[in-house]
Design a protein around this motif. Structure first.
Motif, short mmCIF file in Angstrom:
data_model
loop_
_atom_site.label_atom_id
_atom_site.label_comp_id
_atom_site.label_asym_id
_atom_site.label_seq_id
_atom_site.Cartn_x
_atom_site.Cartn_y
_atom_site.Cartn_z
N HIS A 1 -4.57 5.74 5.92
CA HIS A 1 -4.51 5.26 4.54
C HIS A 1 -4.20 3.77 4.42
CE1 HIS A 1 -4.96 9.34 3.13
NE2 HIS A 1 -4.04 9.71 4.04
N VAL A 2 -3.32 3.33 5.30
CA VAL A 2 -2.92 1.92 5.17
C VAL A 2 -3.93 1.00 5.85
CG1 VAL A 2 -1.12 0.26 5.69
CG2 VAL A 2 -0.49 2.58 5.03
N VAL B 1 0.83 -1.20 0.00
CA VAL B 1 0.00 0.00 0.00
C VAL B 1 0.87 1.26 0.00
CG1 VAL B 1 -1.72 1.30 1.32
CG2 VAL B 1 -1.93 -1.16 1.08
N ARG B 2 1.96 1.19 0.73
CA ARG B 2 2.83 2.34 0.87
C ARG B 2 3.36 2.84 -0.48
NH1 ARG B 2 7.65 3.09 4.77
NH2 ARG B 2 8.54 1.58 3.35
N ALA B 3 3.52 1.90 -1.39
CA ALA B 3 4.09 2.25 -2.67
C ALA B 3 3.06 2.87 -3.62
CB ALA B 3 4.72 1.02 -3.31
N ARG B 4 1.77 2.81 -3.20
CA ARG B 4 0.75 3.31 -4.12
C ARG B 4 0.70 4.84 -4.12
NH1 ARG B 4 -4.19 -0.68 -3.08
NH2 ARG B 4 -5.28 0.80 -4.39
N THR B 5 0.18 5.39 -5.25
CA THR B 5 0.33 6.83 -5.48
C THR B 5 -0.40 7.67 -4.46
OG1 THR B 5 -1.30 6.37 -7.19
CG2 THR B 5 0.92 6.98 -7.92
N PHE B 6 -1.62 7.21 -4.01
CA PHE B 6 -2.35 8.08 -3.09
C PHE B 6 -1.64 8.20 -1.75
CE2 PHE B 6 -4.40 5.22 -0.08
CZ PHE B 6 -4.35 4.00 -0.74
N VAL B 7 -0.91 7.17 -1.39
CA VAL B 7 -0.15 7.25 -0.15
C VAL B 7 1.03 8.19 -0.34
CG1 VAL B 7 1.16 5.98 1.55
CG2 VAL B 7 -0.88 4.97 0.54
#
Lengths: 503, 293
Positions: free
Chosen positions: B203-204, B180-186
């Motif tokens: 977020h996570v 999840v951390r690598a996703r753009t919204f994060v």
């Protein structure tokens, strides 16, 4: 010539193996073994059947003399005869030509050594020393004559010589291997010689061909420890073992259903409770009397033992003959009085721990749970604690207030049952007067006077309530049907030729 | 899209999406589990006898269908205690301990996974080392040691059962955090200046809820078995209280003559673990995006 020897050497193992196949092996599944086979240390229900088969005593208790297998009659053993010379002296004539398992001849020196090793104040035989402490010295006029000289007149000396703790050990061998070595690799003069002894697993014995009282019928005799009842019954069903002990009455049907086997039984000793009288929660004797009155022994006997255990007349046995008082009432059950006594006492609701071994006593855990429930009903806060090391734990750990145990009946005399049960194996603080009276009674020759003293001791015991007697238990064995063998009282399993044959 | 049609569509959507997808075995599993939960919750009302109430003369009475009588529908145990009453109470005990255990596992595991995944670096290494170490020690041994050290109590039992499983959650949560951390919204949130704590919680966490639920449901059956095993061994729930494993353990000595004493709690354990495992499986099928694709 050499060829002949070779041929003989090759043949020899074949011949012996054929002989071994002809002879029988006997395997007994028991719920517990001991960690020593020294006959004066293994003084417990689980120890007596082991030492009884590898050792002999001077005088033997002839259990078989009555139908029930509980006879207290005495018969010659390693001694052929005995007589009282005066009030303090008993002269015993030894059997000629008896040898120990290691080939050494049994003489009066071995007898003298046997008892002196127990009476040595530095030795670890605390219980045996208490039990045989009236012996002052042992004289050995010749190889086959022994004179026991007691400090005070001793009415039960002959019975004490038939006690497994008095089994004769070989002086030279014992001195050679020492106390610890002897407990692990014992040598006796009994029908079976110990070959192998593995803690918590098995004791293997072989027939001692030179046994004085007839060749032992089993070539190999093995005692295997199988703690769980279900596992013991399974082992009997699939032929792993020939005899199993300690079957609860509600499991008898499982054995009767097997085609191979049947149930045989005998009355044994009584299950008792010990209270730690020194503990603050239990210090008030009214509270302890209340605990005793709250136990419905008839119900326990009926429900747990199928009516085949016995509620006793106080702490007495018929085996005592003229010292037994049948007029003395049985233990009473009176929950209302129990409740009143407990409320009147100093007991303030502290939690009592009742410690029991999971399997050592038949129905031990079940009875403990039932009794705790009976106590709850009269306002006692108690709980059962199960511990495999219950006997040593309960002796040392002062947080244990109640424990179960069985009493002393191995010597069929009130001295053992009343005095030993409520002194050496009790948790009774401040019983000095009781012990003094007991020691006095044990050195009184006149049976009428002795009788009165024991009645007085029972009065003290019932009033002080350092514990109680639950019931006289019955031991049930599962036995392969073709075996001619019967169990004797106090857990004795005798596999001598007189009591065992294979059909 | 008009405002009037929206509520209707919303009401329709779940039915179309969920109900047809609920296969009959899962429906049955839900029904059974609900019944068991209700029975456990209402045990004090439903049980005909007290949990420790002994009637010694009725001991080892068989169930009504095997020749017993109506007084004890499922028979009586070796102390004459009613098996039905004990079973109802045992069900409650086992479910509470297992539920609380799973909850502890989820909470501790999630925290460990979040910290480990978010922080990275040496902290990550330390946490993963702990998780690996836990995986290397047999669970029963751990439990027996803990009980030997601190004694038996319900709290200890719940803690043991909870901690026994935390490593699984920690591992899953950490892996999810890393994805999840690598996703753009994060990344966007972080670029806007959100603290690591805010990123983790806002977020996570919402994105890893569904795998956690699935894992927890599947683990519930494992935990029930563990509790039963410990009670069977005598280090779990203590008599006169009852748990399914304890009932099984107490029946051990009567296997040959009174087999139903063991069969009844064993059947309850099997049904309970099978239903929770089935529901967990089904939840995974529903919620796992990888499987859905």
């Amino acid at each position: 010539m050499l060829r002949w020897f070779l041929a003989l050497a090759l043949l020899l193992p074949a011949v012996t193996s054929v002989q071994a196949a002809d002879r029988h092996t006997l395997t007994v599944g028991v719920q517990s073994l001991r960690n020593t086979l020294d006959p004066a240390m293994a003084l417990a229900n689980a120890g007596f059947p082991l030492t009884n088969n590898s050792f002999d005593t001077l005088i033997r208790r002839d259990f078989a003399a009555n139908e029930a297998g509980t006879s207290a009659r005495l018969a010659p053993g390693l001694a052929t005869s005995w007589r009282r010379i005066d009030d303090l002296t008993l002269e015993v004539t030894l059997r000629e030509g008896v040898t120990f398992h290691n080939g050494a001849a049994l003489t009066s020196a071995d007898v003298k050594f046997t008892f002196e090793r127990l009476l040595d104040p530095d030795a670890k035989y605390t219980r045996a020393r208490f039990q045989l402490g009236n012996i002052e010295r042992i004289e050995t006029p010749d190889d086959l004559t022994v004179r026991f000289v007691t400090k005070k007149p001793d009415p039960i000396l002959e019975k004490m010589l038939a006690y497994p703790g008095s089994s004769i050990v070989p002086k030279d061998y014992f001195e050679q291997v020492g106390f610890d070595g002897f407990g692990r690799k014992p040598v006796g003069a009994g029908p079976y010689r110990v070959l192998e002894f593995i803690d918590n697993d098995r004791v293997v014995m072989e027939a001692f061909a030179d046994y004085w009282d007839g060749a032992p019928p089993a070539a190999t005799l093995t005692f295997r420890e199988i703690p769980e009842v279900s596992s013991r019954i399974t082992a009997l069903a699939n032929g792993e073992v020939d005899i199993i002990n300690s079957i609860p009455p509600d499991q008898l049907a499982a054995i009767e259903r097997l085609n191979c086997c049947e149930v045989r039984d005998v009355l044994v000793n009584s299950h008792v409770l010990n209270y730690r009288t020194g503990h603050p929660a239990m210090a008030d004797k009214r509270f302890r009397q209340g605990l005793n009155l709250a136990i419905d022994r008839e119900l326990l006997t009926k429900a747990l033992w199928d009516g085949r255990a016995m509620v006793t007349h106080s702490h007495q046995y018929e085996e005592w003959n003229e010292l037994f008082n049948p007029a003395r009432p049985k233990f009473a059950y009176d929950p209302a009085k129990a409740k009143a006594l407990i409320e009147a006492s100093d007991y303030a609701g502290q939690k009592l721990q009742f410690i029991t071994h999971p399997v050592y006593y038949t129905n031990g855990l079940t009875a403990a749970q039932a009794i705790v429930e009976m106590w709850r009903k009269v306002g006692v806060n108690a709980e059962v604690r199960v511990d495999e090391n219950w006997s040593s734990v309960s002796q040392k750990d002062s947080s244990i207030e109640v424990r179960n145990l069985s009493d002393w009946l191995i010597v069929p005399d009130p001295n053992a049952t009343i005095l030993w049960s409520w002194s050496i194996t009790a948790l009774w603080d401040g019983n000095e007067d009781f012990v003094k009276l007991g020691e006095d009674a044990a050195t009184t020759l006149d049976p009428k006077l002795r009788f009165a003293k024991y009645q007085k001791m029972l009065d003290m015991f019932e009033d002080e309530a350092p514990g109680t007697v639950l019931y006289r238990a019955r031991e049930f064995y599962g036995v392969r049907s073709q075996l001619t063998w019967r169990p004797f009282s106090v857990y004795m399993m005798d596999f001598r030729a007189s009591n065992l044959s294979f059909e | 899209m008009s405002d009037e049609t929206l509520p209707l569509r919303r009401a329709e959507r779940p039915r179309r999406k969920w109900l047809p997808a609920l296969p009959p075995p899962v429906l049955l599993a839900f029904a059974v589990l609900a019944t068991m939960l209700a029975a456990a919750a209402l045990a004090p009302l439903l049980a005909p006898y007290g949990i420790a109430e002994q009637q010694l003369l009725s001991r080892l009475r068989p169930p009504a269908l095997l020749g017993g009588d109506g007084a004890h529908l499922l028979g009586a145990d070796h102390l004459g205690r009613d098996v039905l009453s004990r079973l109802l109470h045992a069900l409650g005990t086992t479910l509470v301990i297992a539920g609380a255990g799973v909850l502890i596992g989820v909470v501790t595991g999630t925290i460990a996974g979040l910290i480990s995944g978010s922080a990275g670096g040496w902290l990550d290494h330390v946490f993963m080392l702990l998780v690996d170490a836990q995986a290397a020690v047999p669970l029963t041994l751990l439990a027996l040691t803990a009980v030997a050290l601190v004694g038996t109590s319900p709290l200890v039992l719940v803690l043991i059962v909870g901690i026994a499983d935390y490593d699984k959650y920690a591992r899953v949560v950490r892996a999810q955090v890393l994805t999840v951390r690598a996703r753009t919204f994060v990344e966007a949130a972080r670029a806007l200046g959100a603290s690591p704590l805010r990123v983790a919680l806002r977020h996570v966490l919402p994105n890893i809820v569904s795998p956690l639920i699935v894992l927890a449901t599947i683990n519930l059956s494992t935990v029930i078995i563990l509790e039963s095993a410990l009670s069977f061994l005598g280090v779990g729930v203590q008599p006169p209280h009852a748990s399914l494993g304890l009932m099984l353990g107490e029946a051990r000595n009567h296997l040959i003559t009174a087999w139903w004493l063991a069969a009844i709690p064993a059947a309850a354990i099997i049904v309970l673990t099978m239903t929770t495992a089935m529901i967990g499986d089904w939840l995974r099928d529903r919620l796992d995006p990888n499987l859905a694709a």
